[in-house]
Each structure stands twice: as C-alpha cells, then as structure tokens.
Scaffold this active site. Structure first.
Site, PDB file in Angstrom:
ATOM      1  CB  CYS A 139      -2.053  -2.922  -1.263  1.00 16.68           C
ATOM      2  SG  CYS A 139      -0.173  -3.111  -1.336  1.00 16.68           S
ATOM      3  CB  CYS A 144      -2.293   6.098  14.341  1.00 11.20           C
ATOM      4  SG  CYS A 144      -4.154   6.294  12.950  1.00 11.20           S
ATOM      5  N   GLY A 182      -3.722   1.749  -4.281  1.00 14.15           N
ATOM      6  CA  GLY A 182      -2.294   1.908  -4.885  1.00 14.15           C
ATOM      7  C   GLY A 182      -1.934   1.808  -6.513  1.00 14.15           C
ATOM      8  CG  ASN A 193      -5.260  -4.303   1.568  1.00 17.05           C
ATOM      9  OD1 ASN A 193      -6.390  -3.813   1.850  1.00 17.05           O
ATOM     10  ND2 ASN A 193      -4.143  -3.389   2.114  1.00 17.05           N
ATOM     11  N   GLY A 194      -2.209  -5.215   3.742  1.00 13.29           N
ATOM     12  CA  GLY A 194      -2.072  -5.658   5.014  1.00 13.29           C
ATOM     13  C   GLY A 194      -0.345  -5.520   6.014  1.00 13.29           C
ATOM     14  CB  CYS A 206      -0.530   2.273  10.989  1.00 14.28           C
ATOM     15  SG  CYS A 206      -0.949   1.240  10.626  1.00 14.28           S
ATOM     16  CE1 TYR A 249      -7.130  10.454   1.212  1.00 10.39           C
ATOM     17  CE2 TYR A 249      -5.777   8.774   2.239  1.00 10.39           C
ATOM     18  CZ  TYR A 249      -6.145   9.992   1.417  1.00 10.39           C
ATOM     19  OH  TYR A 249      -5.483  10.308   0.612  1.00 10.39           O
TER      20      TYR A 249
HETATM   21  S1  SF4 Z   1      -3.172   2.157  13.401  1.00  6.49           S
HETATM   22 FE1  SF4 Z   1      -4.234   3.913  12.233  1.00  6.49          FE
HETATM   23  S2  SF4 Z   1      -3.992   3.503  10.073  1.00  6.49           S
HETATM   24 FE2  SF4 Z   1      -3.473   1.760  11.540  1.00  6.49          FE
HETATM   25  S3  SF4 Z   1      -5.272  -0.424  11.002  1.00  6.49           S
HETATM   26 FE3  SF4 Z   1      -4.704   1.309  13.322  1.00  6.49          FE
HETATM   27  S4  SF4 Z   1      -6.167   3.108  12.397  1.00  6.49           S
HETATM   28 FE4  SF4 Z   1      -5.871   2.269  10.984  1.00  6.49          FE
END
Ligand code: SF4
Length: 486
Positions: free
Chosen positions: A21, A457, A49, A123-124, A404, A263
């Site tokens: 989002c 991640c 989005g 957003n989140g 994530c 990205y």
């Molecule tokens: S886990 Fe990865 S995608 Fe999620 S907030 Fe942390 S860096 Fe960003």
C-alpha cells in the site's frame, strides 16, 4: 526482483514480493478540488499497490468515500473532470494477498463513532493484530474486514480518552509493527509514522496545501518541492488552526525497511531521506567490487527493478551497460498460467531479450533480489537462446530467507529458494554460469545510517516481537495467524 510465476499456487505471473500500500492526504486552508488533487499522488504511488484504490474527502459537514477494486486510472478518473470543493481528504492504493482481494478491505476505511467521523488509510502491518483482535472479538466486537487497519478504528472508538487526539495516542501505544498512515477526523488531517519508521512517509507544503504521501514522487507530481520526512514516532495534526507535531513516548532504535531502498520505492523518490536511485547504484557498485575479477563483457539489468543497481555495477566494473532485455509495461499481473510452457509465455510477455545486445557476450545480469528462482530460470534460458556466451546473475540484495511481519508479502520459507540451495546450486538449478548475492555486510556498508534499518527477511532477527514462535517460524505457519494487511 524477478517477476515470478507462482509455482506453488500455480497462478499469477506477477511479482512474488508485494508492496502493501501507499497513502496520500491533502489539507488546504481554503476549499480546492481535493479529490482531483488526490488523484495525482495516488497515480504516482500506483507501484505500491495495484489491486484497489480509494479516496475520502470532506464535503460540507459530511465525508464522502469512493473506492473500488482496480487501478487508480480506472477507479478515480471520474474525479479529473468534476469539481468538488473541499479542504481535507485522504487516499490509498492497495496490494493484497493473504486476505484476498476483497472489496470490503479496500481503503480508506470510514466510521462514525463516539470520537466523531473518522477515515483512515494505512501502509504497513500491525504485528500484534492477532492478540488484540482476539481480545476484542471475545469482548463482542464485530469485524467487517479481515484488515488489521479496522483494528485501529475499534481501539480508537473504545478508548475512554476525552478527545479524539488523546484516544489516537492511546491507540498508537497499543499497537506494534509498521504503520505509516493518514487519517481525517472531521475537517482535520492527521499523519502518523510508527516509532520504528518501517515505512516511509513525507509531508510537504505548496501554496495553501499541506500534502502527505508515502514517497516524494507523489509530492513531485503536485510540484511540492518544500518537504520533509514525517519522523519515526511523529504524529502531525493539520487543521484550520495550523499544524502541530508530537512524538509518541516510545522512541526505539529506528528500523526502516531496507527493501524500500532495494526494490519497493520508485527510483525517482527519496525515502528515508536518501535518493532511491543513488542507493541502488551504490548497492550495484558494492556487488561489482565484491566480484572483482573479469566475469563479463556487458551489464544487463532485469528492467525495471534491476536498472539502477546495474548502472552502479557497470560503472564500478568499468563495463558497458545496455538494455539486453525489454519490458512490456502493458503486461499486468492477472494471468493464470498453470503449466510450465504457459509460465514461460507469461515471462516472455513481460521480458524479452534483445539479441543484438547480448549475442556472443558474457552477460552480467543484474536484478534486485531472488525469491523462488522461477523467472530467473526462464530468463537465463531466453538470454542463452538469444546467443549469450555466458550468463552471470547478480542480485543487489542478500538471500531472502525469512517472512516479513511489517507490511511486505514474502512467500513462505519453504518457497524461498535460498532456504534450500547455495548460490552455486542455484546457478546450476537456473542454468546460469554463476549466481552471487550482495552480502549483508556490504549492504550495510552501502547505506548512510545502517543501524537505522530492518534486515529481518535476510537475517531472521526481528526488531519487535512477531506473532509466531521460533518453531512456528521454522515450520512456515505464519499464514494461519496473520490478518490481511495494508
Ligand atoms: S523484514 Fe524485510 S521486507 Fe520486512 S520490514 Fe524488514 S527489511 Fe523490510
């Protein structure tokens, strides 16, 4: 990132990591055509989005909400030809996966409650949604969406605090995780960013307008050149009395999402106060320096996600850069492609090699990340079929290994190729001559303030409690506990 075919579910030739989002809000000291003005920042945020869009704006003493499934240009273009005088409005673009693309989850959400008339665009992802929602559900609350955003409105309404603002602050201290959001309360506009600062949020000023948006590209389109970041933990209220800013009491170490730089954000944006394009070039340059030796004749990006990093790689390696793949921007993400040959066709519809660029060359193919590896395998084959002598895949991020919980949709651990194979094994699997990732150390070195970022991640080290035990995380069971998120 590769635009992956979803092997596990046998569908969708769309991206495997999803944004969750984008938001925008406008307040004007005198009435202007707020819905028309909101169209443009939302259009600029479309990459965050593509599944639904909506706006909410004040009209006299009422709030009007218009939202639907679809892209900004189809859902909201009606507002380009009509004038609606207003001083306050917010908007939202949404990507959804886990909760499905249900119309009831489309934002902004709108309620009339004991605190007044409120709209909210988020957003989140609220990482303690499950616990809070279970508590409210047991106490009799009725939820109309599977979105964690609705939870915020329940908490606001139930608060015993005397005013909307106090109730908001109380609510924000109950929730954990990522929340960059805009709200309207009656005629006022409110912007909030969580104390970790996971998602970006900007505020800018032009003439009588104050504009809030997820990225600066959404301010640029309105020619808003005077702007700053809404700081982590900051709550900004804008109304006819002026602008006020407060900070939530909890001020932890910032944990901005590094994937916004890798990205998600648009390269012409600033997020977290750095140029996205410049950050990506730096990552590509670090990747080249780590490679060291002479491995290629030409650097080719996977467009558009790998372009900035590939430029950085080529400059640092002193190699020519060229577009050896063309991208068809009209290919959507709505294909159902269950068989291998159809998946290949879906990739061909999006990306196709330029034989004249790559024939006989050792190609350094640069992308931002590798998720399942499906599209990479098809791309390497297409490039080799077009005459490349060698293909060396370079990724400007470390190996993705963990889910994530802060607003980005990442496939389950078992689907992530880096949880099963080493880079050399991946190269063998996808038919490349070599595969290398940017190391976590080099990624950190390429950032201006590396301690202010989340890398969970890649590392599995989450900055806040996540709704799964370590055993559940290892077992890939996150989907049973997560709500849909914005
Ligand atoms: S886990 Fe990865 S995608 Fe999620 S907030 Fe942390 S860096 Fe960003």
């Amino acid at each position: 990132m590769n635009h992956e075919v979803d092997e596990a579910h046998g569908q969708a030739a769309g991206p495997s990591l999803g944004h969750h989002c984008g938001v925008a809000g406008i307040f004007s000291r005198s009435p202007i055509n707020i819905p028309e003005k909101l169209f443009f920042p939302l259009f600029a945020l479309q990459h965050r989005g593509q599944e639904s869009a909506g706006i909410a704006y004040r009209k006299g003493d009422q709030t009007v909400v218009y939202k639907d499934l679809g892209m900004v240009s189809s859902v909201l273009s009606r507002y380009l030809t009509e004038t609606r005088a207003s001083t306050t409005g917010i908007g939202h673009v949404r990507y959804s996966t886990h909760g499905g693309n249900k119309v009831e989850n489309v934002q902004p959400l709108h309620v009339v409650c004991n605190k007044g008339e409120i709209t909210l665009a988020h957003n989140g992802n609220i990482s303690n949604t499950h616990a809070l929602k279970s508590m409210l559900f047991d106490e009799g609350s009725i939820f109309q969406t599977s979105s964690d955003t609705e939870l915020l409105l329940h908490l606001l309404s139930r608060s015993r605090a005397a005013s909307f603002y106090e109730a908001l602050i109380e609510t924000l201290q109950m929730v954990e995780g990522a929340f960059s959001m805009v709200l309207t309360h009656e005629d006022s506009l409110v912007a909030v960013r969580d104390p970790f600062g996971f998602r970006p949020l900007y505020i800018g000023w032009k003439d009588e307008m104050t504009v809030i948006a997820s990225e600066t590209c959404a301010l640029d389109i309105l020619k808003v050149s005077d702007f700053r970041s809404v700081e982590p933990g900051e709550v900004v209220v804008i109304d006819h009395e002026g602008e006020r800013s407060d900070f939530l009491p909890r001020q932890p170490q910032h944990r901005q999402c590094v994937f916004e730089l890798i990205y998600f954000a648009r390269p012409d944006s600033q997020v977290f106060d750095v140029s996205v394009h410049t950050a990506r070039k730096q990552m590509g340059a670090s990747l080249a320096r780590a490679d060291g030796s002479d491995i290629g004749d030409i650097v080719v990006p996977v467009p558009d996600s790998g372009t900035s990093a590939a430029i950085g790689y080529a400059e640092a390696a002193n190699l020519p850069f060229d577009f050896g793949l063309t991208r068809n921007h009209y290919a959507g993400r709505s294909f159902i492609m269950p068989t291998t040959s159809e998946r290949e066709l879906a990739v061909r519809m999006k990306l196709h090699p330029v034989r004249e660029v790559i024939e006989g060359k050792r190609v350094v193919l640069v992308d931002d990340s590798l998720v399942r590896g499906t599209t990479a395998r098809i791309l390497v084959r297409l490039i080799k079929e077009a005459g490349a002598a060698e293909v060396h895949l370079r990724l400007s991020s470390p190996e993705i290994r963990w889910p994530c919980f802060f607003g980005i949709d990442i496939p389950t651990r078992s689907e992530l190729i880096s949880n099963h194979l080493t880079p050399d094994e991946i190269a063998q699997r996808i038919g490349a001559d070599s595969v290398r990732f940017l190391s976590l150390d080099l990624l950190r070195e390429s950032l201006v303030a590396p301690n202010d970022f989340c890398y969970a991640c890649f590392s599995g080290r989450y900055p806040v409690n996540v709704p799964l035990t370590p055993e559940e995380l290892m077992a890939d069971s996150r989907e049973v506990q997560m709500g849909d998120h914005a």
